[in-house]
Design a protein around this motif. Structure first.
Motif, PDB file in Angstrom:
ATOM      1  N   LEU A  40      22.061  14.312  20.963  1.00 22.57           N
ATOM      2  CA  LEU A  40      22.071  16.467  21.663  1.00 22.57           C
ATOM      3  C   LEU A  40      22.003  16.367  23.572  1.00 22.57           C
ATOM      4  O   LEU A  40      22.101  17.567  23.278  1.00 22.57           O
ATOM      5  CB  LEU A  40      20.874  16.679  20.497  1.00 22.57           C
ATOM      6  N   ASN A  41      21.535  15.646  23.600  1.00 19.49           N
ATOM      7  CA  ASN A  41      21.165  16.130  25.371  1.00 19.49           C
ATOM      8  C   ASN A  41      22.391  16.594  25.843  1.00 19.49           C
ATOM      9  O   ASN A  41      23.801  15.732  25.601  1.00 19.49           O
ATOM     10  CB  ASN A  41      21.127  15.005  26.181  1.00 19.49           C
ATOM     11  N   SER A  42      23.067  18.068  26.304  1.00 16.87           N
ATOM     12  CA  SER A  42      23.742  18.309  26.751  1.00 16.87           C
ATOM     13  C   SER A  42      24.004  17.106  27.483  1.00 16.87           C
ATOM     14  O   SER A  42      25.790  17.585  28.042  1.00 16.87           O
ATOM     15  CB  SER A  42      23.354  19.910  26.930  1.00 16.87           C
ATOM     16  N   HIS A  43      24.230  17.320  28.927  1.00 14.85           N
ATOM     17  CA  HIS A  43      24.926  16.157  29.936  1.00 14.85           C
ATOM     18  C   HIS A  43      25.724  15.011  29.476  1.00 14.85           C
ATOM     19  O   HIS A  43      26.399  14.800  29.498  1.00 14.85           O
ATOM     20  CB  HIS A  43      23.368  16.421  31.170  1.00 14.85           C
ATOM     21  N   GLU A  44      24.601  14.676  28.631  1.00 19.05           N
ATOM     22  CA  GLU A  44      24.916  13.401  28.130  1.00 19.05           C
ATOM     23  C   GLU A  44      26.237  13.154  27.536  1.00 19.05           C
ATOM     24  O   GLU A  44      27.443  12.577  28.021  1.00 19.05           O
ATOM     25  CB  GLU A  44      24.392  12.474  27.157  1.00 19.05           C
ATOM     26  N   ILE A  45      26.499  14.543  27.165  1.00 23.58           N
ATOM     27  CA  ILE A  45      27.766  14.793  25.624  1.00 23.58           C
ATOM     28  C   ILE A  45      29.045  14.867  26.760  1.00 23.58           C
ATOM     29  O   ILE A  45      29.842  14.611  27.204  1.00 23.58           O
ATOM     30  CB  ILE A  45      27.364  15.382  24.910  1.00 23.58           C
ATOM     31  N   MET A  46      28.662  16.494  27.813  1.00 24.52           N
ATOM     32  CA  MET A  46      29.423  16.982  28.627  1.00 24.52           C
ATOM     33  C   MET A  46      30.161  15.644  29.502  1.00 24.52           C
ATOM     34  O   MET A  46      31.182  15.604  29.963  1.00 24.52           O
ATOM     35  CB  MET A  46      28.902  17.657  29.180  1.00 24.52           C
ATOM     36  N   ASP A  47      28.906  14.672  29.892  1.00 27.24           N
ATOM     37  CA  ASP A  47      29.904  13.320  30.553  1.00 27.24           C
ATOM     38  C   ASP A  47      30.750  12.891  29.280  1.00 27.24           C
ATOM     39  O   ASP A  47      31.876  12.896  30.153  1.00 27.24           O
ATOM     40  CB  ASP A  47      28.316  12.785  31.033  1.00 27.24           C
ATOM     41  N   SER A  48      31.024  12.615  28.730  1.00 23.94           N
ATOM     42  CA  SER A  48      31.578  11.715  27.716  1.00 23.94           C
ATOM     43  C   SER A  48      32.577  12.209  27.704  1.00 23.94           C
ATOM     44  O   SER A  48      33.644  11.866  27.740  1.00 23.94           O
ATOM     45  CB  SER A  48      30.434  11.024  26.742  1.00 23.94           C
ATOM     46  N   MET A  49      32.661  13.917  27.724  1.00 25.40           N
ATOM     47  CA  MET A  49      33.624  14.179  26.686  1.00 25.40           C
ATOM     48  C   MET A  49      34.298  14.635  28.502  1.00 25.40           C
ATOM     49  O   MET A  49      35.982  14.465  28.223  1.00 25.40           O
ATOM     50  CB  MET A  49      33.774  16.009  26.810  1.00 25.40           C
ATOM     51  N   ARG A  50      34.042  14.559  29.737  1.00 20.16           N
ATOM     52  CA  ARG A  50      34.501  14.279  30.897  1.00 20.16           C
ATOM     53  C   ARG A  50      35.356  12.903  31.258  1.00 20.16           C
ATOM     54  O   ARG A  50      36.798  13.364  31.118  1.00 20.16           O
ATOM     55  CB  ARG A  50      34.168  14.694  32.053  1.00 20.16           C
ATOM     56  N   GLU A  51      34.680  12.521  30.375  1.00 20.21           N
ATOM     57  CA  GLU A  51      35.963  11.398  30.395  1.00 20.21           C
ATOM     58  C   GLU A  51      36.360  10.758  29.981  1.00 20.21           C
ATOM     59  O   GLU A  51      38.021  10.159  30.154  1.00 20.21           O
ATOM     60  CB  GLU A  51      34.430   9.377  30.468  1.00 20.21           C
ATOM     61  N   VAL A  52      36.568  11.399  28.263  1.00 16.92           N
ATOM     62  CA  VAL A  52      37.619  11.306  27.257  1.00 16.92           C
ATOM     63  C   VAL A  52      39.094  12.233  28.100  1.00 16.92           C
ATOM     64  O   VAL A  52      40.536  11.991  28.165  1.00 16.92           O
ATOM     65  CB  VAL A  52      37.246  12.110  25.763  1.00 16.92           C
ATOM     66  N   LEU A  53      38.737  13.141  28.979  1.00 23.89           N
ATOM     67  CA  LEU A  53      39.400  14.349  29.551  1.00 23.89           C
ATOM     68  C   LEU A  53      40.653  13.509  30.678  1.00 23.89           C
ATOM     69  O   LEU A  53      41.867  14.502  31.159  1.00 23.89           O
ATOM     70  CB  LEU A  53      39.087  15.622  30.058  1.00 23.89           C
ATOM     71  N   ALA A  54      40.007  12.522  31.196  1.00 26.95           N
ATOM     72  CA  ALA A  54      40.383  11.881  32.717  1.00 26.95           C
ATOM     73  C   ALA A  54      41.398  11.744  32.557  1.00 26.95           C
ATOM     74  O   ALA A  54      41.828  11.303  31.369  1.00 26.95           O
ATOM     75  CB  ALA A  54      39.189  11.039  33.026  1.00 26.95           C
TER      76      ALA A  54
END
Ligand code: AMP
Length: 273
Positions: free
Chosen positions: A215-229
């Motif tokens: 549920l940690n927002s930063h953890e989720i946003m980091d993973s999203m950025r990896e997918v978007l790279a």
């Protein structure tokens, strides 16, 4: 189906109608996303009005106003087949004069996310929506959740200015492979169309993490950025439904938003958890 271009003529036409009116504002180049708004308006109201107006005041200098897709005849056909009662099809000169009164987006919420990369964009959106709502005076007006910040700011305007209309949010319609429908998708070339799938994939990845209990927002946003790279990211954000930042996802009160450039095409998408 009536097609009316004059605001005063439309006001006159609607003045004595005692039916509930559902209103769907669009910029044209209609697709299944717009059609789902029209369907919902048909279900919930006795009469449906659609506006087709490419609003210049919400485009910044150098944006795609001139090349924005125009499909007037196809749009009319879609509206007719969808059971629309009236299309409001004004010219810019019908909607704007000189030395105009305008609505200002809130100084904070209007200048974050899309408002940060497009400063002033939401002043144009709110001004035209205010004009359109005053012309049509609908019972309900329909807006896509895909443009979540726009929906949030319009809901705020209606509440804060004590306006008499119900704003109805409508779920995002997607292609089979997940890409959210948008009039701008036609700008994408073949390779970009493939790259664009990363947007929906990043949101699916976020949703999968939440399902697994992350549920940690930063953890989720980091993973999203990896997918978007390596796409150019304007923002990845996790907010509550009032658009305040959330450190942890709250099920039933969260919007996860993303906006990227694919080539030169700006794509935005979100999920509501
Ligand atoms: P536009 O013509 O882009 O200004 O969009 C008109 C309305 O359709 C707005 O309320 C949008 O949020 C909504 N809309 C655009 N794309 C979609 C979609 N894929 N699914 C649902 N609604 C959408």
């Amino acid at each position: 189906m009536k097609i009316i271009s004059s605001p005063l003529e439309l006001k006159e036409h609607l003045k004595n109608i005692k039916l509930s009116v559902g209103f769907v504002p669009t910029m044209g180049a209609l697709h299944e996303g717009h059609i789902s708004l029209i369907k919902k308006a048909k279900e919930q109201n006795e009469m449906v009005v659609v506006s087709i107006f490419l609003n210049p005041t919400q485009f910044l200098k150098g944006e795609d106003l001139e090349k924005y897709p125009k499909k007037d005849e196809a749009d009319k056909k879609i509206c007719s087949l969808s059971g629309v009662d009236v299309i409001f099809f004004p010219q810019t000169s019908d909607m704007y004069g000189v030395d105009e009164v305008s609505i200002l987006a809130p100084k904070v919420r209007g200048y974050v996310l899309e408002g940060q990369s497009r400063p002033g964009h939401f002043n144009g959106v709110l001004t035209v929506v205010m004009k359109l709502l005053n012309i049509v005076n609908p019972t309900r007006a329909y807006f896509g959740k895909k443009d979540a910040q726009q929906l949030n700011l319009i809901s705020l305007m209606v509440k804060q200015l004590f306006m008499n209309v119900e704003i109805v949010p409508v779920d995002t319609v997607r292609e089979k492979d997940g890409l959210a429908l948008s009039s701008r998708n036609i700008y994408l070339n073949k390779d970009e169309r493939v790259e664009a799938l990363k947007v929906a994939s990043s949101l699916r990845a976020a949703s999968a993490m939440v399902s697994k209990g992350v549920l940690n927002s930063h953890e989720i946003m980091d993973s999203m950025r990896e997918v978007l790279a390596p796409l150019e990211i304007f923002y990845v954000e996790i907010l509550d439904r009032e658009f305040n930042p959330l450190l942890h996802v709250e099920i039933g009160n969260t919007v996860i938003l993303v906006e990227v450039n694919v080539g030169t095409t700006r794509l935005l998408d979100n999920i509501w958890l």
